[in-house]
Design a protein around this motif. Structure first.
Motif, PDB file in Angstrom:
ATOM      1  N   ALA A  56       0.866  -1.187   0.000  1.00 49.39           N
ATOM      2  CA  ALA A  56       0.000   0.000   0.000  1.00 49.39           C
ATOM      3  C   ALA A  56       0.895   1.226   0.000  1.00 49.39           C
ATOM      4  O   ALA A  56       2.005   1.198   0.541  1.00 49.39           O
ATOM      5  CB  ALA A  56      -0.920   0.004   1.216  1.00 49.39           C
ATOM      6  N   PHE A  57       0.430   2.295  -0.620  1.00 56.91           N
ATOM      7  CA  PHE A  57       1.239   3.514  -0.652  1.00 56.91           C
ATOM      8  C   PHE A  57       0.361   4.734  -0.881  1.00 56.91           C
ATOM      9  O   PHE A  57      -0.760   4.628  -1.400  1.00 56.91           O
ATOM     10  CB  PHE A  57       2.335   3.428  -1.727  1.00 56.91           C
ATOM     11  N   LEU A  58       0.891   5.868  -0.467  1.00 59.23           N
ATOM     12  CA  LEU A  58       0.242   7.153  -0.674  1.00 59.23           C
ATOM     13  C   LEU A  58       1.063   7.912  -1.702  1.00 59.23           C
ATOM     14  O   LEU A  58       2.231   8.229  -1.470  1.00 59.23           O
ATOM     15  CB  LEU A  58       0.179   7.936   0.641  1.00 59.23           C
ATOM     16  N   SER A  59       0.479   8.172  -2.865  1.00 58.87           N
ATOM     17  CA  SER A  59       1.225   8.806  -3.950  1.00 58.87           C
ATOM     18  C   SER A  59       0.723  10.219  -4.221  1.00 58.87           C
ATOM     19  O   SER A  59      -0.472  10.500  -4.102  1.00 58.87           O
ATOM     20  CB  SER A  59       1.132   7.964  -5.227  1.00 58.87           C
ATOM     21  N   ILE A  60       1.651  11.100  -4.554  1.00 61.33           N
ATOM     22  CA  ILE A  60       1.358  12.480  -4.928  1.00 61.33           C
ATOM     23  C   ILE A  60       1.661  12.634  -6.414  1.00 61.33           C
ATOM     24  O   ILE A  60       2.763  12.321  -6.868  1.00 61.33           O
ATOM     25  CB  ILE A  60       2.202  13.479  -4.113  1.00 61.33           C
ATOM     26  N   ILE A  61       0.684  13.130  -7.177  1.00 56.48           N
ATOM     27  CA  ILE A  61       0.842  13.244  -8.627  1.00 56.48           C
ATOM     28  C   ILE A  61       1.396  14.617  -8.962  1.00 56.48           C
ATOM     29  O   ILE A  61       0.686  15.624  -8.937  1.00 56.48           O
ATOM     30  CB  ILE A  61      -0.498  13.013  -9.349  1.00 56.48           C
ATOM     31  N   ASP A  62       2.689  14.658  -9.268  1.00 55.48           N
ATOM     32  CA  ASP A  62       3.357  15.905  -9.613  1.00 55.48           C
ATOM     33  C   ASP A  62       3.184  16.181 -11.104  1.00 55.48           C
ATOM     34  O   ASP A  62       2.432  15.492 -11.787  1.00 55.48           O
ATOM     35  CB  ASP A  62       4.838  15.817  -9.235  1.00 55.48           C
ATOM     36  N   LYS A  63       3.915  17.160 -11.628  1.00 53.86           N
ATOM     37  CA  LYS A  63       3.740  17.538 -13.027  1.00 53.86           C
ATOM     38  C   LYS A  63       4.077  16.401 -13.978  1.00 53.86           C
ATOM     39  O   LYS A  63       3.323  16.096 -14.901  1.00 53.86           O
ATOM     40  CB  LYS A  63       4.602  18.764 -13.330  1.00 53.86           C
ATOM     41  N   ASN A  64       5.225  15.746 -13.772  1.00 56.02           N
ATOM     42  CA  ASN A  64       5.667  14.675 -14.671  1.00 56.02           C
ATOM     43  C   ASN A  64       5.898  13.347 -13.962  1.00 56.02           C
ATOM     44  O   ASN A  64       6.134  12.338 -14.615  1.00 56.02           O
ATOM     45  CB  ASN A  64       6.956  15.088 -15.392  1.00 56.02           C
ATOM     46  N   HIS A  65       5.862  13.364 -12.649  1.00 56.09           N
ATOM     47  CA  HIS A  65       6.174  12.153 -11.894  1.00 56.09           C
ATOM     48  C   HIS A  65       5.140  11.908 -10.793  1.00 56.09           C
ATOM     49  O   HIS A  65       4.400  12.808 -10.400  1.00 56.09           O
ATOM     50  CB  HIS A  65       7.568  12.249 -11.267  1.00 56.09           C
ATOM     51  N   VAL A  66       5.140  10.674 -10.342  1.00 52.91           N
ATOM     52  CA  VAL A  66       4.371  10.305  -9.156  1.00 52.91           C
ATOM     53  C   VAL A  66       5.377   9.898  -8.092  1.00 52.91           C
ATOM     54  O   VAL A  66       6.219   9.039  -8.337  1.00 52.91           O
ATOM     55  CB  VAL A  66       3.422   9.121  -9.449  1.00 52.91           C
ATOM     56  N   ILE A 135      -5.494  15.658  -4.531  1.00 53.42           N
ATOM     57  CA  ILE A 135      -4.165  15.940  -3.989  1.00 53.42           C
ATOM     58  C   ILE A 135      -3.243  14.755  -4.218  1.00 53.42           C
ATOM     59  O   ILE A 135      -2.074  14.902  -4.547  1.00 53.42           O
ATOM     60  CB  ILE A 135      -4.253  16.240  -2.480  1.00 53.42           C
ATOM     61  N   GLY A 136      -3.783  13.561  -4.025  1.00 47.29           N
ATOM     62  CA  GLY A 136      -2.989  12.352  -4.177  1.00 47.29           C
ATOM     63  C   GLY A 136      -3.902  11.142  -4.274  1.00 47.29           C
ATOM     64  O   GLY A 136      -5.124  11.270  -4.422  1.00 47.29           O
ATOM     65  N   VAL A 137      -3.309   9.967  -4.168  1.00 49.21           N
ATOM     66  CA  VAL A 137      -4.075   8.722  -4.275  1.00 49.21           C
ATOM     67  C   VAL A 137      -3.576   7.742  -3.212  1.00 49.21           C
ATOM     68  O   VAL A 137      -2.366   7.548  -3.057  1.00 49.21           O
ATOM     69  CB  VAL A 137      -3.924   8.083  -5.671  1.00 49.21           C
ATOM     70  N   LEU A 138      -4.527   7.133  -2.490  1.00 51.89           N
ATOM     71  CA  LEU A 138      -4.198   6.046  -1.571  1.00 51.89           C
ATOM     72  C   LEU A 138      -4.395   4.740  -2.333  1.00 51.89           C
ATOM     73  O   LEU A 138      -5.513   4.439  -2.779  1.00 51.89           O
ATOM     74  CB  LEU A 138      -5.104   6.098  -0.344  1.00 51.89           C
ATOM     75  N   SER A 139      -3.324   3.966  -2.521  1.00 48.20           N
ATOM     76  CA  SER A 139      -3.344   2.789  -3.394  1.00 48.20           C
ATOM     77  C   SER A 139      -3.010   1.513  -2.639  1.00 48.20           C
ATOM     78  O   SER A 139      -2.235   1.523  -1.681  1.00 48.20           O
ATOM     79  CB  SER A 139      -2.335   2.970  -4.531  1.00 48.20           C
ATOM     80  N   VAL A 140      -3.593   0.419  -3.104  1.00 49.75           N
ATOM     81  CA  VAL A 140      -3.311  -0.917  -2.572  1.00 49.75           C
ATOM     82  C   VAL A 140      -3.054  -1.856  -3.747  1.00 49.75           C
ATOM     83  O   VAL A 140      -3.800  -1.843  -4.737  1.00 49.75           O
ATOM     84  CB  VAL A 140      -4.479  -1.448  -1.718  1.00 49.75           C
ATOM     85  N   LEU A 141      -1.989  -2.663  -3.652  1.00 50.98           N
ATOM     86  CA  LEU A 141      -1.619  -3.639  -4.693  1.00 50.98           C
ATOM     87  C   LEU A 141      -1.544  -5.035  -4.089  1.00 50.98           C
ATOM     88  O   LEU A 141      -1.156  -5.207  -2.931  1.00 50.98           O
ATOM     89  CB  LEU A 141      -0.270  -3.278  -5.302  1.00 50.98           C
TER      90      LEU A 141
END
Length: 409
Positions: A56-66, A135-141
């Motif tokens: 699981a991770f909390l990702s922030i979507i920047d201009k060109n990267h996550v 703002i971001g995404v809470l993800s689970v894999l």
């Protein structure tokens, strides 16, 4: 001539505009790439636990990267934004974006380049602010295909909501810190101004007092009663103004007292030191508790509080025998004190007004001097800053009872 605008072009412009706003919002939140707070680590751990998934991770979507602000089960800091799980979640505009390998194997095969493992299940919960921007995404894999239960999805949404609240808290805390710094700077400027003005006032005041006294001594018996009375008024007014200036300085300097270190204090010794200041007066009786240890208190601030209250109790007492009783008790969360006197007292309707800065009851002390309305305001300020409160009950002609608390640490 008619210009035809394609619907797809409008959509692209709107998307680009929204993305520009979203990027500005990220800047406003000041979410650091290098800082991972423990609170976010705990939330991603809970997301993994709720879903019984390894990652699981909390990702922030920047201009060109996550980039990953917090994570559980992987060791990646940043990936390209294009075709990433977070980007797909952003584009989906769904409350949750869920995908299994059998539905779109290409997405998972491309993700393997970044994650060094072939995942077969993904769910992402967008983190939206109050205006609806992500703002971001809470993800689970997971490495196997999954169908999450309703309570698991609701649990992820609750965690996502907490993530947004943490971002909002950090944002407001940053604004608060800026305002606090500005207020502190203004307070320091005001304190400096008060100090300079007070010095400039006290210097000529000292001259006026000295010259008035000298004029009275050198012309003793030469002035009529009216002239002598005018000189006395001038002298009394000068002393009152000097005391007023001293009070202002004391009020602003009390801020420095609050910055003193906290320590264990012997209450008996502290009050004994104050009582000794009035040993020369035969009409004064001050009773206070035997040895009591106060743990982790601001000794300088507490001393100032007692000194002001005791001094006031003696000044505003016209009786032949002035008596003060100081009591103490403690509860689980507070130290409780009372300073009880047999002084002149005042009407109950004034019990709240006396703690207001520059507010006086239009009464003079036993030496005929008016109050400045600063001493008790300073007392209240010090007590409130120590986590306590103060109140007073009084009966005109019989005395007053000042009760106050300070928080136990």
């Amino acid at each position: 001539m008619i210009t035809v605008v394609e619907a797809g072009s409008n959509m692209e412009q709107k998307t680009a505009f929204n993305e520009k706003i979203r990027q500005s919002i990220l800047i406003d939140y000041n979410i650091s790439k290098t800082t991972t707070e423990e609170d976010f680590n705990q939330l991603t751990f809970l997301a993994s636990t709720i879903c019984h998934a390894p990652t699981a991770f909390l990702s922030i979507i920047d201009k060109n990267h996550v980039w990953l602000k917090s994570k559980t089960g992987i060791n990646i800091d940043e990936i390209e934004r294009k075709n990433s799980f977070a980007q797909l979640t952003l584009e989906s505009k769904e409350q949750q974006y869920c995908l299994n390998y059998s539905e779109n194997p290409q997405v998972f095969e491309e993700a393997k380049i970044h994650y060094q493992e072939l995942y077969k299940f993904y769910i992402g919960i967008p983190l939206k602010n109050a205006q609806g921007y992500i703002i971001g995404v809470l993800s689970v894999l997971d490495t196997k295909e999954r169908q999450l239960k309703k309570h698991q999805i609701e649990g992820l949404k609750a965690l996502a909501n907490q993530c947004v609240k943490l971002f909002e808290f950090a944002k407001q805390n940053k604004k608060f810190s800026i305002v606090q710094r500005k207020l502190k700077q203004k307070y320091q400027e005001l304190e400096k101004f008060a100090s300079v003005v007070s010095h400039d006032i006290k210097s000529p005041l000292a001259n006026i007092i000295s010259l008035t006294e000298l004029l009275k001594v050198e012309n003793q018996g030469k002035f009529d009663d009216e002239t002598t009375q005018y000189l006395n008024y001038l002298n009394e007014s000068s002393y009152s103004l000097r005391n007023y200036v001293d009070g202002i300085l004391s009020f602003y300097r009390s801020e420095h007292i609050l910055e003193k270190d906290y320590e264990n204090v012997d209450l008996h010794n502290l009050l004994s030191g104050i009582a000794h200041l009035y040993d020369v007066a035969n009409d004064v009786e001050i009773d206070f508790p035997e040895t009591v240890t106060l743990h982790h208190v601001n000794k300088a601030a507490l001393t100032q509080v007692f000194l002001n209250l005791v001094t006031n109790a003696l000044k505003y007492n016209s009786k032949d025998h002035r008596k003060i009783q100081i009591t103490f008790k403690k509860t689980e969360t507070f130290y409780h004190f009372a300073v009880i006197d047999n002084g002149d007292g005042f009407s109950e309707e004034n019990s709240n007004k006396i703690f207001e800065l520059f507010t006086t009851l239009d009464t003079n002390d036993r030496d005929g001097n008016p109050g400045s309305g600063i001493g008790l305001a300073t007392v209240k300020k010090l007590i409130n800053s120590m986590g306590g409160n103060i109140k007073v009950s009084s009966t005109l002609g019989e005395g007053s009872n000042f009760q106050f608390t300070i928080k136990r640490v």
